[in-house]
Design an enzyme around this catalytic site. Structure first.
Site, mmCIF file in Angstrom:
data_model
loop_
_atom_site.group_PDB
_atom_site.id
_atom_site.type_symbol
_atom_site.label_atom_id
_atom_site.label_comp_id
_atom_site.label_asym_id
_atom_site.label_seq_id
_atom_site.Cartn_x
_atom_site.Cartn_y
_atom_site.Cartn_z
ATOM 1 N N GLU A 59 0.803 -1.227 0.000
ATOM 2 C CA GLU A 59 0.000 0.000 0.000
ATOM 3 C C GLU A 59 0.840 1.283 0.000
ATOM 4 O O GLU A 59 0.302 2.363 -0.213
ATOM 5 C CB GLU A 59 -0.960 0.001 1.191
ATOM 6 N N HIS A 73 -3.879 3.208 2.803
ATOM 7 C CA HIS A 73 -3.496 4.012 1.643
ATOM 8 C C HIS A 73 -3.912 3.368 0.319
ATOM 9 O O HIS A 73 -3.407 3.750 -0.739
ATOM 10 C CB HIS A 73 -1.983 4.240 1.639
ATOM 11 N N HIS A 85 5.108 -0.341 10.502
ATOM 12 C CA HIS A 85 6.458 -0.260 9.943
ATOM 13 C C HIS A 85 7.543 -0.536 10.978
ATOM 14 O O HIS A 85 8.710 -0.232 10.747
ATOM 15 C CB HIS A 85 6.716 1.106 9.302
#
Length: 254
Positions: free
Chosen positions: A39, A68, A177
């Protein structure tokens, strides 16, 4: 079967990490199927057809998405025709794309499901109720069920893992992340890790150059984020379905 799950690919640096690191990893561990979160793969936000095809050419089998998904408007032109791209199942009814997709690999029917969380990430239908209502169908259609839960809160990811424990084969988290140190097999046999981590620039903030982000925190003004450069890493996890093991991987490359 052995699976490689790759954490959020961020921009050109993330794609370079896939290109340079993934082939040796696949060969070393005899990986049968690669699933990656894409994404952020196009310029750090969203996905377009050119980038999707690039990642498929590198050997990724399936791309999952997240908050996203619609950032790059080009995705509307091809997502309905591309079964290898899976967007969150609990998006609003009627939006383009598919929330899960099934593939035949080595004689086994593999289903990859994408869900998105509710805490700190936006208003979406309950991922718990949506997956509950689809489970019987998924089980009839699948030999192995993999779930990418794209969510912010670690507790929400943990809750999903325990909710699906014994009902699917593996649940892993994406979105933050930052790779977590909690890969494990849950009590009823489902493999789990809260977050796969970042595939992208090491010297960065979540894959983006640090200077604009620090400036935004100092001034409160809008700044344009830029994808990080330099040394890259590939982060994710390897899941062995036969042995029922899962362990994180994070490999750097200049």
């Amino acid at each position: 079967m052995k699976f490689l799950f790759i954490g959020d690919i961020v921009g050109r640096a993330g794609r370079r990490a896939v290109r340079e690191i993934m082939p040796d990893l696949v060969k070393e561990h005899n990986i049968d199927l690669v699933v990656a979160n894409g994404e952020n793969a196009a310029g750090g936000f969203g996905l377009n057809k050119k980038v999707a095809e690039e990642l498929f050419e590198y050997g990724i089998d399936i791309l999952t998405m997240g908050n996203h998904t619609w950032k790059n408007k080009g995705i509307f032109k091809f997502v309905d025709q591309e079964p290898r791209i899976v967007r969150p199942l609990n998006f609003a009814p009627g939006v383009p794309g598919r929330g899960y997709s099934s593939f035949l690999k080595n004689g086994r029917r593999i289903t990859v499901v994408n869900l998105i969380g509710q805490i700190y990430i936006g208003p979406h239908d309950s991922p718990f109720r949506i997956i509950r209502d689809q489970l019987d169908t998924l089980k009839r259609e699948s030999d192995i069920i993999i779930v990418d839960f794209h969510a912010e809160a670690t507790g929400e990811k943990g809750a999903m893992g325990y909710y699906l424990d014994g009902k699917v084969d593996c649940v892993y988290g994406t979105h933050t992340h930052v790779q977590t140190n909690d890969a494990k097999i849950l009590p009823k046999g489902t493999a789990f890790i809260s977050d796969l981590g970042l595939t992208g620039a090491v010297d960065s903030i979540l894959g983006m150059k640090s200077e604009p982000i620090v400036k935004k925190h100092l001034t409160g003004l809008h700044t344009k984020f830029e994808v990080g450069t330099g040394t890259v890493q590939l982060a994710g996890a390897i899941y062995d379905h036969k042995e029922n093991t899962i362990f994180p991987v994070r490999i750097n490359d200049a």
